[in-house]
Design an enzyme around this catalytic site. Structure first.
Site, PDB file in Angstrom:
ATOM      1  N   ASP A 153      -7.147  -1.243  -4.522  1.00 54.48           N
ATOM      2  CA  ASP A 153      -8.191  -0.883  -3.558  1.00 54.48           C
ATOM      3  C   ASP A 153      -9.097   0.211  -4.120  1.00 54.48           C
ATOM      4  O   ASP A 153     -10.322   0.165  -3.973  1.00 54.48           O
ATOM      5  CB  ASP A 153      -7.570  -0.379  -2.250  1.00 54.48           C
ATOM      6  CG  ASP A 153      -6.762  -1.440  -1.531  1.00 54.48           C
ATOM      7  OD1 ASP A 153      -7.074  -2.638  -1.690  1.00 54.48           O
ATOM      8  OD2 ASP A 153      -5.811  -1.074  -0.812  1.00 54.48           O
ATOM      9  N   ASP A 204       0.847  -1.196   0.000  1.00 56.78           N
ATOM     10  CA  ASP A 204       0.000   0.000   0.000  1.00 56.78           C
ATOM     11  C   ASP A 204       0.876   1.237   0.000  1.00 56.78           C
ATOM     12  O   ASP A 204       2.001   1.215   0.525  1.00 56.78           O
ATOM     13  CB  ASP A 204      -0.915   0.020   1.231  1.00 56.78           C
ATOM     14  CG  ASP A 204      -1.963  -1.086   1.203  1.00 56.78           C
ATOM     15  OD1 ASP A 204      -2.487  -1.367   0.110  1.00 56.78           O
ATOM     16  OD2 ASP A 204      -2.248  -1.667   2.259  1.00 56.78           O
TER      17      ASP A 204
END
EC number: 3.4.23.36
Length: 216
Positions: free
Chosen positions: A181, A147
């Protein structure tokens, strides 16, 4: 075949962008390192997680394996859904958004399935290496999801009169996420917002035979 073109291109572009950025992050940044892109509210911040989207965790090594296998089953079902929607000529917006969800799920599955095999462990002192001599940091299905997008748009403290969290610091938006995401979130939100338009034609087709019977 034309009906497949836009969803297919969207899937390919999202996967390429997602994986290219993750590879660059893994090979060039250390854990916790960050670049401030726009002031203090758009930051590239390198972190990894063992769980679901936006850094949520799920139950240790066994939970990690179960989650990865569940993701693989889910992404196969979503992929079948895209093909089904195209074949039955559903609304193009619905098809595109389901394709976004598929691409996002696939992007994170690649991390979970293969990153442990092909990368060395990222640390707070040095970036990871691709195909290290001693092998990767984990086995198949046990990789960590990369991430990097962090948007702490609003930071402050709850007032003293506020229940439960009185005086505590808060950050909005706290979760760190990736392109995959974001694709999933955009797809889901768009379907929720435009569901009436997406399924309007299907409802009309279902009601049409009944109207013919009444007229006869």
């Amino acid at each position: 075949m034309k009906a497949y073109t836009k969803p297919f291109l969207a899937i390919i572009l999202i996967l390429l962008a997602d994986q290219a950025l993750k590879f660059w992050i893994k090979l060039n940044m250390t854990l916790g390192q960050e670049y401030r892109i726009i002031s203090n509210w758009f930051i590239i911040h390198f972190t990894e997680n063992n769980g679901m989207a936006f850094g949520m965790e799920f139950g240790g090594e066994a939970g990690k394996l179960i989650l990865t296998l569940f993701r693989i089953v889910a992404v196969c079902a979503i992929g079948y859904g895209v093909i089904y929607l195209v074949k039955h000529k559903y609304h193009r917006g619905l098809i595109l958004n389901v394709a976004l969800i598929f691409a996002g799920a696939m992007g994170n599955i690649i991390d979970s399935t293969f990153y442990g095999l092909i990368f060395s462990e990222s640390s707070y002192f040095q970036p990871a290496k691709l195909f290290p001599p001693g092998g990767g940091y984990a086995g198949l299905f046990h990789g960590k999801v990369v991430d990097m997008f962090y948007f702490p748009l609003i930071q402050g403290s709850f007032p003293q009169w506020f229940p439960v969290w009185a005086g505590q610091e808060f950050v909005f938006f706290r979760p760190v996420f990736n392109i995959a995401d974001a694709a999933i979130s955009v797809g889901v939100i768009a379907i929720l917002i435009f569901q009436k338009a997406y399924f309007k034609e299907e409802k009309k087709e279902e009601s049409y035979p009944h109207s013919e019977i009444i007229e006869e």
